[in-house]
Design a protein around this motif. Structure first.
Motif, PDB file in Angstrom:
ATOM      1  N   GLY A  98      10.351 -27.467  24.134  1.00  0.00           N
ATOM      2  CA  GLY A  98      10.713 -27.054  25.481  1.00  0.00           C
ATOM      3  C   GLY A  98       9.581 -26.317  26.175  1.00  0.00           C
ATOM      4  O   GLY A  98       8.572 -25.937  25.569  1.00  0.00           O
ATOM      5  N   VAL A  99       9.787 -26.091  27.446  1.00  0.00           N
ATOM      6  CA  VAL A  99       8.773 -25.419  28.259  1.00  0.00           C
ATOM      7  C   VAL A  99       8.598 -23.975  27.806  1.00  0.00           C
ATOM      8  O   VAL A  99       7.470 -23.478  27.704  1.00  0.00           O
ATOM      9  N   LEU A 100       9.706 -23.302  27.518  1.00  0.00           N
ATOM     10  CA  LEU A 100       9.606 -21.901  27.093  1.00  0.00           C
ATOM     11  C   LEU A 100       8.901 -21.766  25.748  1.00  0.00           C
ATOM     12  O   LEU A 100       8.198 -20.781  25.514  1.00  0.00           O
ATOM     13  N   GLY A 101       9.064 -22.742  24.859  1.00  0.00           N
ATOM     14  CA  GLY A 101       8.361 -22.714  23.582  1.00  0.00           C
ATOM     15  C   GLY A 101       6.864 -22.848  23.760  1.00  0.00           C
ATOM     16  O   GLY A 101       6.080 -22.160  23.102  1.00  0.00           O
ATOM     17  N   VAL A 102       6.447 -23.730  24.675  1.00  0.00           N
ATOM     18  CA  VAL A 102       5.019 -23.913  24.942  1.00  0.00           C
ATOM     19  C   VAL A 102       4.449 -22.675  25.625  1.00  0.00           C
ATOM     20  O   VAL A 102       3.370 -22.195  25.262  1.00  0.00           O
ATOM     21  N   VAL A 103       5.184 -22.137  26.610  1.00  0.00           N
ATOM     22  CA  VAL A 103       4.707 -20.928  27.303  1.00  0.00           C
ATOM     23  C   VAL A 103       4.630 -19.758  26.325  1.00  0.00           C
ATOM     24  O   VAL A 103       3.664 -18.986  26.341  1.00  0.00           O
ATOM     25  N   GLY A 104       5.634 -19.620  25.458  1.00  0.00           N
ATOM     26  CA  GLY A 104       5.602 -18.564  24.445  1.00  0.00           C
ATOM     27  C   GLY A 104       4.446 -18.742  23.479  1.00  0.00           C
ATOM     28  O   GLY A 104       3.806 -17.771  23.079  1.00  0.00           O
ATOM     29  N   GLY A 105       4.170 -19.996  23.091  1.00  0.00           N
ATOM     30  CA  GLY A 105       3.035 -20.266  22.214  1.00  0.00           C
ATOM     31  C   GLY A 105       1.711 -19.917  22.876  1.00  0.00           C
ATOM     32  O   GLY A 105       0.811 -19.360  22.236  1.00  0.00           O
ATOM     33  N   LEU A 106       1.578 -20.248  24.158  1.00  0.00           N
ATOM     34  CA  LEU A 106       0.357 -19.885  24.889  1.00  0.00           C
ATOM     35  C   LEU A 106       0.216 -18.369  25.014  1.00  0.00           C
ATOM     36  O   LEU A 106      -0.882 -17.833  24.860  1.00  0.00           O
ATOM     37  N   LEU A 107       1.323 -17.695  25.293  1.00  0.00           N
ATOM     38  CA  LEU A 107       1.296 -16.232  25.391  1.00  0.00           C
ATOM     39  C   LEU A 107       0.881 -15.622  24.056  1.00  0.00           C
ATOM     40  O   LEU A 107       0.055 -14.694  24.021  1.00  0.00           O
ATOM     41  N   ASP A 108       1.403 -16.150  22.969  1.00  0.00           N
ATOM     42  CA  ASP A 108       1.025 -15.651  21.646  1.00  0.00           C
ATOM     43  C   ASP A 108      -0.440 -15.949  21.332  1.00  0.00           C
ATOM     44  O   ASP A 108      -1.126 -15.135  20.714  1.00  0.00           O
ATOM     45  N   ALA A 109      -0.930 -17.116  21.744  1.00  0.00           N
ATOM     46  CA  ALA A 109      -2.339 -17.458  21.495  1.00  0.00           C
ATOM     47  C   ALA A 109      -3.266 -16.514  22.252  1.00  0.00           C
ATOM     48  O   ALA A 109      -4.279 -16.054  21.708  1.00  0.00           O
ATOM     49  N   VAL A 110      -2.922 -16.194  23.491  1.00  0.00           N
ATOM     50  CA  VAL A 110      -3.733 -15.249  24.268  1.00  0.00           C
ATOM     51  C   VAL A 110      -3.668 -13.863  23.627  1.00  0.00           C
ATOM     52  O   VAL A 110      -4.671 -13.145  23.557  1.00  0.00           O
ATOM     53  N   LEU A 111      -2.494 -13.501  23.126  1.00  0.00           N
ATOM     54  CA  LEU A 111      -2.349 -12.191  22.471  1.00  0.00           C
ATOM     55  C   LEU A 111      -3.185 -12.120  21.200  1.00  0.00           C
ATOM     56  O   LEU A 111      -3.827 -11.099  20.935  1.00  0.00           O
ATOM     57  N   VAL A 112      -3.218 -13.195  20.425  1.00  0.00           N
ATOM     58  CA  VAL A 112      -4.056 -13.221  19.214  1.00  0.00           C
ATOM     59  C   VAL A 112      -5.522 -13.084  19.596  1.00  0.00           C
ATOM     60  O   VAL A 112      -6.281 -12.345  18.963  1.00  0.00           O
ATOM     61  N   TRP A 113      -5.938 -13.798  20.654  1.00  0.00           N
ATOM     62  CA  TRP A 113      -7.329 -13.684  21.104  1.00  0.00           C
ATOM     63  C   TRP A 113      -7.652 -12.241  21.484  1.00  0.00           C
ATOM     64  O   TRP A 113      -8.698 -11.708  21.103  1.00  0.00           O
ATOM     65  N   ALA A 114      -6.756 -11.596  22.237  1.00  0.00           N
ATOM     66  CA  ALA A 114      -7.007 -10.218  22.660  1.00  0.00           C
ATOM     67  C   ALA A 114      -6.998  -9.264  21.466  1.00  0.00           C
ATOM     68  O   ALA A 114      -7.771  -8.304  21.426  1.00  0.00           O
ATOM     69  N   LEU A 115      -6.141  -9.526  20.489  1.00  0.00           N
ATOM     70  CA  LEU A 115      -6.100  -8.670  19.307  1.00  0.00           C
ATOM     71  C   LEU A 115      -7.349  -8.809  18.452  1.00  0.00           C
ATOM     72  O   LEU A 115      -7.808  -7.848  17.840  1.00  0.00           O
ATOM     73  N   MET A 116      -7.917 -10.008  18.399  1.00  0.00           N
ATOM     74  CA  MET A 116      -9.099 -10.236  17.584  1.00  0.00           C
ATOM     75  C   MET A 116     -10.389  -9.864  18.306  1.00  0.00           C
ATOM     76  O   MET A 116     -11.456  -9.872  17.695  1.00  0.00           O
TER      77      MET A 116
END
Length: 137
Positions: A98-116
């Motif tokens: 779903g759209v929310l799953g993809v948006v959540g995955g993108l949000l998590d990917a950006v968060l991982v980038w910022a954390l690293m």
């Protein structure tokens, strides 16, 4: 600006993105509670309570990270990495996330980038213990 370049404050972005994620968890809790109210069924209250618990736990991790907690940083990296893999990996493999799953995955990917990012790692680095100068004489 540092040396003519904009200095990215990744640790601050982690807090901002984390608050957005907390708000999304709360939005899910409110939505599930509204479904329970509209259907007059207590069963949708279970996801509402789970979303509320997720929001509380995520907020606690975010607060610990904001207070320079190294363990909270590690937990955020693991949870965000897992969310990015599940959301984006499932979508790339053809699952119906779903759209929310993809948006959540993108949000998590950006968060991982910022954390690293170096700024976030310095944010949670242990402070150097300095010895007081010994008195002379």
């Amino acid at each position: 600006m540092v040396g003519g370049q904009v200095h990215v404050q990744a640790a601050r972005w982690v807090v901002v993105i984390g608050r957005v994620t907390t708000a999304l968890f709360l939005w899910g809790a409110v939505g599930a509670a509204l479904v329970a109210w509209a259907s007059w069924s207590p069963l949708p209250l279970v996801p509402a309570l789970l979303y509320a618990a997720l929001a509380a736990g995520w907020h606690a991790l975010l607060t610990a990270f904001d207070r320079h907690g190294r363990r909270a940083w590690a937990a955020l990296v693991v949870l965000s990495g897992a969310g990015a893999v599940v959301g984006l990996g499932g979508w790339l493999l053809g699952a119906d996330v779903g759209v929310l799953g993809v948006v959540g995955g993108l949000l998590d990917a950006v968060l991982v980038w910022a954390l690293m990012h170096r700024d976030s790692r310095e944010w949670v680095a242990r402070p150097v213990v300095r010895r007081a100068a010994e008195p002379v004489g």
